[in-house]
Design a protein around this motif. Sequence first.
Motif, PDB file in Angstrom:
ATOM      1  N   GLU A  90       0.858  -1.181   0.000  1.00  0.00           N
ATOM      2  CA  GLU A  90       0.000   0.000   0.000  1.00  0.00           C
ATOM      3  C   GLU A  90       0.894   1.230   0.000  1.00  0.00           C
ATOM      4  O   GLU A  90       1.912   1.273   0.688  1.00  0.00           O
ATOM      5  N   TYR A  91       0.501   2.228  -0.778  1.00  0.00           N
ATOM      6  CA  TYR A  91       1.328   3.427  -0.909  1.00  0.00           C
ATOM      7  C   TYR A  91       0.543   4.669  -0.494  1.00  0.00           C
ATOM      8  O   TYR A  91      -0.678   4.713  -0.628  1.00  0.00           O
ATOM      9  N   GLN A  92       1.273   5.675  -0.011  1.00  0.00           N
ATOM     10  CA  GLN A  92       0.650   6.939   0.385  1.00  0.00           C
ATOM     11  C   GLN A  92       0.370   7.836  -0.813  1.00  0.00           C
ATOM     12  O   GLN A  92      -0.657   8.516  -0.862  1.00  0.00           O
ATOM     13  N   ALA A  93       1.276   7.840  -1.784  1.00  0.00           N
ATOM     14  CA  ALA A  93       1.176   8.788  -2.894  1.00  0.00           C
ATOM     15  C   ALA A  93       0.724   8.146  -4.201  1.00  0.00           C
ATOM     16  O   ALA A  93       0.516   8.853  -5.187  1.00  0.00           O
ATOM     17  N   HIS A 108      -1.496   4.702  -6.297  1.00  0.00           N
ATOM     18  CA  HIS A 108      -2.304   3.491  -6.349  1.00  0.00           C
ATOM     19  C   HIS A 108      -1.750   2.653  -7.493  1.00  0.00           C
ATOM     20  O   HIS A 108      -1.569   3.162  -8.608  1.00  0.00           O
ATOM     21  N   ASN A 139      -1.734   9.437  -6.727  1.00  0.00           N
ATOM     22  CA  ASN A 139      -3.025   9.422  -6.052  1.00  0.00           C
ATOM     23  C   ASN A 139      -3.096  10.463  -4.942  1.00  0.00           C
ATOM     24  O   ASN A 139      -3.366  10.148  -3.779  1.00  0.00           O
ATOM     25  N   ARG A 140      -2.863  11.724  -5.318  1.00  0.00           N
ATOM     26  CA  ARG A 140      -3.032  12.841  -4.384  1.00  0.00           C
ATOM     27  C   ARG A 140      -3.875  13.927  -5.054  1.00  0.00           C
ATOM     28  O   ARG A 140      -3.451  15.090  -5.160  1.00  0.00           O
ATOM     29  N   ASN A 181       5.189  14.923  -3.036  1.00  0.00           N
ATOM     30  CA  ASN A 181       5.685  15.085  -1.677  1.00  0.00           C
ATOM     31  C   ASN A 181       6.796  14.083  -1.379  1.00  0.00           C
ATOM     32  O   ASN A 181       7.223  13.334  -2.258  1.00  0.00           O
ATOM     33  N   ALA A 190       6.772  11.277   0.258  1.00  0.00           N
ATOM     34  CA  ALA A 190       6.357   9.896   0.017  1.00  0.00           C
ATOM     35  C   ALA A 190       6.411   9.557  -1.466  1.00  0.00           C
ATOM     36  O   ALA A 190       6.805   8.449  -1.841  1.00  0.00           O
ATOM     37  N   GLU A 198       8.456   6.401  -2.798  1.00  0.00           N
ATOM     38  CA  GLU A 198       7.653   5.273  -3.252  1.00  0.00           C
ATOM     39  C   GLU A 198       7.833   4.963  -4.732  1.00  0.00           C
ATOM     40  O   GLU A 198       7.763   3.792  -5.129  1.00  0.00           O
TER      41      GLU A 198
END
Length: 270
Positions: A3-6, A8, A21-22, A30, A32, A36
């Motif tokens: 799973e990633y913060q920035a 999909h 995905n921001r 950012n 992340a 990533e």
Amino acid sequence: MSEYQAFHVELVDNVAHVRINRPEKINSMNAAFWREITEIFQWIDDTDAVRVVVISGAGKHFSSGIDLMLLASVANELGKDVGRNARLLRRKILELQASFNAVDNCRKPVLAAIQGYCLGGAVDLIAACDMRYCAEDVQFSVKEVDIGMAADVGTLQRLPRIIGDGMLRELAYTGRQFGAEEATRIGLVNRVYPDHAALLDGVMGIAREIAGKSPIAVTGTKAMISYMRDHRVDDGLEYVATWNAAMLQSTDLRVAIAAHMSKQKAEFPD
């Protein structure tokens, strides 16, 4: 897949769809994001089931470029000593460069699907991709000059080979925005689609077509094209002869020829 913060990430039909995905932050890049994207492309390189990659942005825009909060956080780390500041900044810049080098060095073809804003660092990202496609609403800008700096993660090094030296200089010196028509004319993008949905459908179709080819042949083709950026024609011919001395022994060659002769679709192992 993690799973990633920035991002999909999903894998369907041998195509990895890597989506920034921001959308609430116009997909700005950012801390992340930079960490990533390196992890994701390491996974892509290591996973034989991935044959092609599509990079896109969630929401109305591809990306507005580097997150200014990230720049501010780096500025807060600077002290009074010029030498130590320079060492810190150089290390940070090389780390960011490594993130997009991971895209450029990926063994699999990477296609960018671009809509809305593609500004600053986002241009650095798409310059590291194999092919670029856009929607009619796209707005590009090599924006760094407007915030008082030279682009430093790939635009100035990669774009001259894509759009030519003179045009890159104009865009980099002025920072002006330009749209889909000009991007097509100067060779930045391969094709324009009427909207975001048509863009994703079209690019995924191209990606699936490539994914249906021999992965040995596609990887070799990308390796040869990339090699020729920095070598003479005779060097490239020597290299491809050595490469194919091994790769022509792959069963993919026999499968492809048999399928062609029987007018059947070839099926290749990962």
